[in-house]
Design a protein around this motif. Sequence first.
Motif, PDB file in Angstrom:
ATOM      1  N   GLY A   1       0.828  -1.203   0.000  1.00  0.00           N
ATOM      2  CA  GLY A   1       0.000   0.000   0.000  1.00  0.00           C
ATOM      3  C   GLY A   1       0.858   1.247   0.000  1.00  0.00           C
ATOM      4  N   LEU A   2       0.263   2.342  -0.384  1.00  0.00           N
ATOM      5  CA  LEU A   2       0.975   3.601  -0.524  1.00  0.00           C
ATOM      6  C   LEU A   2       0.105   4.703   0.047  1.00  0.00           C
ATOM      7  CD1 LEU A   2       3.577   4.751  -1.952  1.00  0.00           C
ATOM      8  CD2 LEU A   2       2.120   5.132  -3.931  1.00  0.00           C
ATOM      9  N   GLU A   3       0.655   5.489   0.955  1.00  0.00           N
ATOM     10  CA  GLU A   3      -0.061   6.630   1.504  1.00  0.00           C
ATOM     11  C   GLU A   3       0.681   7.890   1.099  1.00  0.00           C
ATOM     12  OE1 GLU A   3      -2.494   7.369   5.433  1.00  0.00           O
ATOM     13  OE2 GLU A   3      -0.356   7.361   5.877  1.00  0.00           O
ATOM     14  N   ALA A   4      -0.061   8.882   0.639  1.00  0.00           N
ATOM     15  CA  ALA A   4       0.557  10.130   0.206  1.00  0.00           C
ATOM     16  C   ALA A   4      -0.173  11.317   0.813  1.00  0.00           C
ATOM     17  CB  ALA A   4       0.537  10.230  -1.319  1.00  0.00           C
ATOM     18  N   ILE A   5       0.605  12.339   1.105  1.00  0.00           N
ATOM     19  CA  ILE A   5       0.077  13.639   1.504  1.00  0.00           C
ATOM     20  C   ILE A   5       0.259  14.516   0.276  1.00  0.00           C
ATOM     21  CG2 ILE A   5       0.318  15.606   3.060  1.00  0.00           C
ATOM     22  CD1 ILE A   5       1.810  12.370   4.130  1.00  0.00           C
ATOM     23  N   VAL A   6      -0.844  15.047  -0.243  1.00  0.00           N
ATOM     24  CA  VAL A   6      -0.813  15.743  -1.525  1.00  0.00           C
ATOM     25  C   VAL A   6      -1.285  17.177  -1.333  1.00  0.00           C
ATOM     26  CG1 VAL A   6      -1.641  15.731  -3.909  1.00  0.00           C
ATOM     27  CG2 VAL A   6      -1.332  13.554  -2.681  1.00  0.00           C
ATOM     28  N   GLU A   7      -0.428  18.121  -1.714  1.00  0.00           N
ATOM     29  CA  GLU A   7      -0.787  19.542  -1.694  1.00  0.00           C
ATOM     30  C   GLU A   7      -1.300  19.924  -3.076  1.00  0.00           C
ATOM     31  OE1 GLU A   7       2.686  21.793  -0.665  1.00  0.00           O
ATOM     32  OE2 GLU A   7       2.669  21.105   1.409  1.00  0.00           O
ATOM     33  N   VAL A   8      -2.427  20.624  -3.123  1.00  0.00           N
ATOM     34  CA  VAL A   8      -3.024  21.014  -4.400  1.00  0.00           C
ATOM     35  C   VAL A   8      -3.290  22.518  -4.379  1.00  0.00           C
ATOM     36  CG1 VAL A   8      -4.960  20.684  -5.985  1.00  0.00           C
ATOM     37  CG2 VAL A   8      -4.137  18.759  -4.594  1.00  0.00           C
ATOM     38  N   THR A   9      -2.817  23.197  -5.400  1.00  0.00           N
ATOM     39  CA  THR A   9      -3.075  24.624  -5.581  1.00  0.00           C
ATOM     40  C   THR A   9      -3.922  24.793  -6.834  1.00  0.00           C
ATOM     41  OG1 THR A   9      -0.947  25.146  -4.588  1.00  0.00           O
ATOM     42  CG2 THR A   9      -2.026  26.911  -5.833  1.00  0.00           C
ATOM     43  N   LEU A  10      -4.987  25.570  -6.712  1.00  0.00           N
ATOM     44  CA  LEU A  10      -5.880  25.820  -7.837  1.00  0.00           C
ATOM     45  C   LEU A  10      -5.552  27.164  -8.488  1.00  0.00           C
ATOM     46  CD1 LEU A  10      -9.298  24.729  -6.240  1.00  0.00           C
ATOM     47  CD2 LEU A  10      -7.660  23.333  -7.522  1.00  0.00           C
ATOM     48  N   ASP A  11      -5.925  27.318  -9.750  1.00  0.00           N
ATOM     49  CA  ASP A  11      -5.777  28.608 -10.437  1.00  0.00           C
ATOM     50  C   ASP A  11      -6.807  29.604  -9.921  1.00  0.00           C
ATOM     51  OD1 ASP A  11      -3.584  28.564 -12.140  1.00  0.00           O
ATOM     52  OD2 ASP A  11      -4.681  27.492 -13.696  1.00  0.00           O
ATOM     53  N   ARG A  12      -8.049  29.162  -9.820  1.00  0.00           N
ATOM     54  CA  ARG A  12      -9.141  30.035  -9.351  1.00  0.00           C
ATOM     55  C   ARG A  12      -9.567  29.577  -7.959  1.00  0.00           C
ATOM     56  NH1 ARG A  12     -10.084  28.117 -14.016  1.00  0.00           N
ATOM     57  NH2 ARG A  12     -11.875  26.876 -13.419  1.00  0.00           N
ATOM     58  N   GLN A  13      -9.592  30.527  -7.016  1.00  0.00           N
ATOM     59  CA  GLN A  13      -9.921  30.177  -5.632  1.00  0.00           C
ATOM     60  C   GLN A  13     -11.267  30.722  -5.175  1.00  0.00           C
ATOM     61  OE1 GLN A  13      -6.744  31.524  -6.252  1.00  0.00           O
ATOM     62  NE2 GLN A  13      -5.580  29.648  -6.079  1.00  0.00           N
ATOM     63  N   GLY A  14     -12.126  31.055  -6.091  1.00  0.00           N
ATOM     64  CA  GLY A  14     -13.465  31.490  -5.693  1.00  0.00           C
ATOM     65  C   GLY A  14     -14.190  30.348  -5.003  1.00  0.00           C
TER      66      GLY A  14
END
Length: 166
Positions: free
Chosen positions: A75-88
């Motif tokens: 198994g694989l566990e990941a912590i993923v940071e996500v940045t969006l272009d539009r933050q409305g």
Amino acid sequence: MTPQDNEELLDATDLKLLELLQSDASLSNLELARRVHVSPPTCLRRVRRLWEGGWIEKQVALINPQKAAAQLGHGLEAIVEVTLDRQGEEALAAFEARVVADDAVRQCYRVSPGPDFVLIVGVPDMPAYLALQQRLLTSDANVRNVKAFFSVKRGKFAPRVDLRRP
């Protein structure tokens, strides 16, 4: 009514019940009553009120990841940071709704400052992570940046809320 609306209703016995249930939700009503020094009917009534008031969301079994890995594969566990272009709000809500519906996403947090979201994901292996990345992130035109960190060892996992008053 939100849990904040009920805050005045919680006394030391309620807080002790919540603390005990966070540590071991399998305790019988009789044992809970004994530990908080109330009668079993009183204990049952209080626990029911905590459920109805929204203080308790759900009862789950926490699976030992090492035993599961031994039986089912690493198994694989990941912590993923996500940045969006539009933050409305609409864009944030749409992204959140899409990712929380995916079974591989175990936790989803809107965060600030920095990335817009932090996801905790669990998949069987790297090909499954790549499929998740394509399904949730690469295919979304509003996703600007993704940074993934892969867990090599879990030092602590404590799914509990601190109930001590400041």
